[in-house]
Design a protein around this motif. Structure first.
Motif, PDB file in Angstrom:
ATOM      1  N   ASP A  12       0.829  -1.206   0.000  1.00 58.59           N
ATOM      2  CA  ASP A  12       0.000   0.000   0.000  1.00 58.59           C
ATOM      3  C   ASP A  12       0.866   1.260   0.000  1.00 58.59           C
ATOM      4  O   ASP A  12       1.915   1.297   0.658  1.00 58.59           O
ATOM      5  N   SER A  13       0.383   2.263  -0.708  1.00 58.15           N
ATOM      6  CA  SER A  13       0.982   3.595  -0.594  1.00 58.15           C
ATOM      7  C   SER A  13      -0.147   4.524  -0.194  1.00 58.15           C
ATOM      8  O   SER A  13      -1.165   4.600  -0.878  1.00 58.15           O
ATOM      9  N   ALA A  21       3.106   7.093   3.404  1.00 58.85           N
ATOM     10  CA  ALA A  21       3.889   5.857   3.489  1.00 58.85           C
ATOM     11  C   ALA A  21       3.868   5.212   2.116  1.00 58.85           C
ATOM     12  O   ALA A  21       2.830   5.191   1.459  1.00 58.85           O
ATOM     13  N   ASP A  22       5.004   4.701   1.670  1.00 59.94           N
ATOM     14  CA  ASP A  22       5.077   4.083   0.346  1.00 59.94           C
ATOM     15  C   ASP A  22       5.416   2.615   0.454  1.00 59.94           C
ATOM     16  O   ASP A  22       6.314   2.236   1.206  1.00 59.94           O
ATOM     17  N   ASP A  23       4.684   1.803  -0.326  1.00 57.16           N
ATOM     18  CA  ASP A  23       4.956   0.363  -0.406  1.00 57.16           C
ATOM     19  C   ASP A  23       5.094  -0.303   0.962  1.00 57.16           C
ATOM     20  O   ASP A  23       6.064  -1.011   1.232  1.00 57.16           O
ATOM     21  N   TRP A  80      -2.024  -1.064  -3.952  1.00 54.72           N
ATOM     22  CA  TRP A  80      -3.141  -0.120  -3.801  1.00 54.72           C
ATOM     23  C   TRP A  80      -2.577   1.213  -3.325  1.00 54.72           C
ATOM     24  O   TRP A  80      -1.721   1.245  -2.441  1.00 54.72           O
ATOM     25  N   ARG A  81      -3.018   2.296  -4.002  1.00 53.56           N
ATOM     26  CA  ARG A  81      -2.576   3.627  -3.602  1.00 53.56           C
ATOM     27  C   ARG A  81      -3.812   4.440  -3.267  1.00 53.56           C
ATOM     28  O   ARG A  81      -4.766   4.491  -4.058  1.00 53.56           O
ATOM     29  N   LYS A 272      -1.540   3.932  13.635  1.00 56.82           N
ATOM     30  CA  LYS A 272      -0.271   4.055  12.898  1.00 56.82           C
ATOM     31  C   LYS A 272      -0.466   3.606  11.460  1.00 56.82           C
ATOM     32  O   LYS A 272      -1.507   3.075  11.122  1.00 56.82           O
ATOM     33  N   PHE A 273       0.551   3.751  10.625  1.00 61.99           N
ATOM     34  CA  PHE A 273       0.478   3.246   9.255  1.00 61.99           C
ATOM     35  C   PHE A 273       0.530   1.725   9.243  1.00 61.99           C
ATOM     36  O   PHE A 273       1.111   1.098  10.141  1.00 61.99           O
TER      37      PHE A 273
END
Ligand code: AMP
Length: 305
Positions: A12-13, A21-23, A80-81, A272-273
């Motif tokens: 996820d991004s 947060a990326d990948d 998924w972004r 949190k992420f």
């Protein structure tokens, strides 16, 4: 009792008003497993590409998650972004890259084929139907879905309803699927198509459980800061099914308790992420939050007033 989950294992991004947060680890099966594994053993079936950070996913194995049904195949992982603006209740999907997910045919390993509880997490309803053909009838089959599949695979989704005991949806998905604006009527429409139980989640406004003529409502835990709502729904499902599997009791009273465990786990996920908070939360913290829910709605009736 055992829980089998089949769903997306994603990268996820995510962008929220509080950060980016990326990948990072994501996907419906990932959040579900990280959550449910606080209460019961979990078996996972899914697919990832050759680029997936398996070492990070394997952290789940330390917590009774059996990843024996995760296939790693050549190609890129499901990505998924999404973005949340100030209304954290609705995610805006910026990109859905199916990758290896587009050719995925779930294969249930023989040792997973007799689950007590089955959660068909958010994936193509054709795959959810294919899973049902490979398992011995569990005590409870629950499923989830989202707008992406309601729009692209509606007939298969309606067919699936005839084969599951419970479905979890958020309010906008319930309205979209049933074309009913009233949520009580939406739940009735769904129950008329198969499931005996319907859970409609309303993000920060809580969740309804519909069953026969009974309606139970649980608020969402009033957190002071919600950091990233991604995965709240799957974490709710993990807490809910995890608690049912731990207790093995499908009575009305226990299902109500399970909704509170679901709400508690959802509230941790959004702190949190990714699955970060679900990986550190402890059982005493979970129990404390369940207790806080009880306090939140407890009051004394005064019939003489
Ligand atoms: P939720 O609990 O509803 O916030 O679910 C969030 C997760 O759903 C994210 O980690 C995504 O990777 C995953 N996801 C997003 N779109 C899809 C899709 N079309 N099919 C399966 N999983 C998805």
């Amino acid at each position: 009792m055992s829980v089998l989950v089949v769903g997306s294992v994603a990268m996820d991004s995510v962008e929220t008003p509080f950060g980016k947060a990326d990948d990072v680890l994501g996907g419906s099966a990932t959040f579900f497993s990280a959550s449910a594994s606080h209460l019961t053993d979990v078996q996972v079936v899914g697919v990832v590409g050759s680029d997936y950070p398996m070492d990070k996913l394997r952290e789940l194995e330390k917590r009774n998650v059996d990843l024996g049904g995760i296939e790693q195949v050549d190609g890129s992982s499901f990505r998924w972004r999404g973005r949340y603006r100030h209304d954290l209740n609705s995610a805006e999907t910026l990109e859905t890259h199916l990758g290896v997910f587009s050719h995925f045919e779930p294969k249930i390993p023989a040792r997973f084929a007799k689950p007590d509880f089955l959660f068909l997490a958010n994936i193509d309803p054709r795959l959810q139907l294919a899973v049902l053909k490979q398992v011995e009838r569990p005590k409870l089959v629950a499923s989830d879905t989202m707008n992406f599949w309601i729009e692209s695979r509606r007939p298969e989704l309606v067919e699936l309803l005839g084969h599951v005991d419970l479905i979890t949806l958020n309010d906008s998905e319930a309205r979209q699927l049933t074309e009913q604006s009233n949520l009580v009527q939406a739940a009735r429409w769904i129950m008329a198509h198969g499931p005996k139980h319907v859970i409609i989640k309303k993000g920060e406004h809580g969740a309804f459980l519909f069953r026969d003529n009974n309606i139970f409502f649980a608020p969402a835990y009033p957190l002071e800061s919600v950091f990233d709502p991604t995965g709240a729904g799957d974490s709710f499902a993990g807490g809910f099914i995890g608690y049912l599997a731990r207790t093995g009791d499908l009575s009305e009273a226990n299902m109500r308790r399970a909704v509170i465990y679901g709400s508690a786990m959802g509230s941790f996920a959004v702190e949190k992420f990714s699955i970060e908070r679900l990986m550190t939360v402890t059982r005493p913290e979970i129990d404390e939050r369940v207790h806080a829910f009880k306090q939140l709605v407890a009051f004394e009736e005064d019939l003489d007033a």
